[in-house]
Write an enzyme that holds these catalytic residues in place. Structure first.
Site, PDB file in Angstrom:
ATOM      1  N   GLY A   1       0.803  -1.215   0.000  1.00  0.00           N
ATOM      2  CA  GLY A   1       0.000   0.000   0.000  1.00  0.00           C
ATOM      3  C   GLY A   1       0.836   1.265   0.000  1.00  0.00           C
TER       4      GLY A   1
ATOM      5  N   LEU B   1       0.206  -0.500   7.284  1.00  0.00           N
ATOM      6  CA  LEU B   1       0.499   0.137   6.000  1.00  0.00           C
ATOM      7  C   LEU B   1       1.797   0.947   6.006  1.00  0.00           C
ATOM      8  CD1 LEU B   1      -3.139   1.166   5.149  1.00  0.00           C
ATOM      9  CD2 LEU B   1      -1.790  -0.522   3.931  1.00  0.00           C
TER      10      LEU B   1
ATOM     11  N   CYS C   1      -8.663  -1.953   4.976  1.00  0.00           N
ATOM     12  CA  CYS C   1      -7.620  -2.381   5.924  1.00  0.00           C
ATOM     13  C   CYS C   1      -8.110  -2.234   7.359  1.00  0.00           C
ATOM     14  CB  CYS C   1      -6.355  -1.559   5.727  1.00  0.00           C
ATOM     15  SG  CYS C   1      -5.038  -2.018   6.869  1.00  0.00           S
TER      16      CYS C   1
ATOM     17  N   GLY D   1      -7.608 -14.844  -0.741  1.00  0.00           N
ATOM     18  CA  GLY D   1      -7.911 -15.394   0.575  1.00  0.00           C
ATOM     19  C   GLY D   1      -7.553 -16.854   0.735  1.00  0.00           C
ATOM     20  N   GLY D   2      -6.391 -17.128   1.310  1.00  0.00           N
ATOM     21  CA  GLY D   2      -6.023 -18.499   1.655  1.00  0.00           C
ATOM     22  C   GLY D   2      -5.584 -19.365   0.497  1.00  0.00           C
TER      23      GLY D   2
END
Length: 308
Positions: free
Chosen positions: A49, A76, A133, A247-248
């Site tokens: 970011g 961040l 976030c 995700g994962g």
């Protein structure tokens, strides 16, 4: 096998040689992972970011391992957009692999200023807007939990960056992620990425204290994959713009699961902490996984989940 993907947004398209991208905050600025693989073989790189000014991030400890995952509250930390453009971007193979800048700000006006600074930078292929976030006290997830605020940020970035595809990153920490997705799509986003981390915490019983200095952090890794699949499935059904699944993801089969529920591409995150060559390996393994499962093209698999 041709695994190229074109993410066709309402204004702009993002073309990838394969659907394997890296997730912001898990791959540094890209250059840190060059010793572990060929950056030009990836579908795309999303850098950590960026904010208008450098940020120190949260105090340590800010990473904790959990069952089947990890919690992070990095906050961040970054060198700021100008340092990225001066020192990092020129070292990336942006002519071969699209580089996506992930943006963090605390107001729509600040997001717009950051987007405008990047809009005509040749080496930046797209902008990913971080409204989700959970580890910062201003902005962050607050935008991602309110469809009105999320739409305002989206409109500000879209108007400030007329030359770049705009991707908005969704939070799973909402009541109705499909409603959020619709509001952001209606505000002009070209694409959506989902999901960011789930809010969580860990405690040290002996010390009677939280394990993270920030107390709350973002849960990621294999533990959140079922939630991520559900979110991508719901979002892909709700909007008519491309969805990038996150995700994962740790195996090539995981990638195909996300494609099946409607994702056009994916981002590899926590797996890169477990093995730094994870994204490179998955890009190499994906064609064989397709052949094993009888998949001739990603188009035939995308969104083809049978639910009845």
């Amino acid at each position: 096998m041709d695994l190229s993907v074109t993410l066709q947004g309402r204004r702009h398209a993002l073309c990838l040689k394969n659907p394997v991208m890296t997730a912001s905050g898990t791959f540094g600025y890209g250059t840190e992972f060059a010793p572990y693989g060929d950056l030009s073989r990836l579908g795309g790189m999303v850098v950590k970011g960026l904010s208008l000014q450098p940020r120190d991030g949260n105090p340590c400890p800010r990473i904790v391992e959990t069952t089947a995952g990890m919690l992070n509250a990095v906050g961040l930390q970054n060198d700021g957009v100008e340092a990225f453009l001066r020192d990092k971007l020129p070292r990336l193979p942006w002519e071969e692999t699209p580089v996506v800048a992930n943006l963090y700000a605390t107001s729509p006006a600040e997001f717009a200023e950051l987007a405008a600074r990047l809009d005509e930078v040749e080496g930046v292929a797209a902008l990913e807007v971080n409204i989700s976030c959970p580890n910062v006290k201003q902005g962050g997830i607050l935008f991602g939990q309110d469809p009105t605020q999320a739409a305002a940020v989206t409109r500000a970035v879209v108007e400030a960056a007329p030359h770049k595809p705009v991707i908005v990153k969704l939070s799973p920490n909402v009541t109705d992620i499909a409603h959020m997705a619709q509001a952001i799509a209606d505000a002009g986003a070209d694409m959506l990425s989902c999901i960011n981390t789930l809010s969580g915490m860990a405690v040290d019983v002996a010390k009677r204290a939280p394990r993270l200095a920030n107390v709350i952090g973002g849960l990621s890794g294999p533990a959140i994959k079922p939630v991520a699949l559900r979110c991508v499935w719901q979002v892909a059904k709700a909007v008519d713009i491309p969805v990038i699944g996150i995700g994962g993801i740790a195996t090539a089969e995981d990638i195909l699961e996300f494609i099946l529920v409607g994702a056009s591409a994916v981002q590899i995150g926590t797996a890169s902490f477990m093995r730094p060559d994870a994204a490179f390996a998955l890009a190499e393994e994906l064609p064989d996984a397709c052949r094993r499962l009888g998949v001739n093209s990603l188009d035939e698999l995308r969104g083809a989940l049978v639910t009845a």
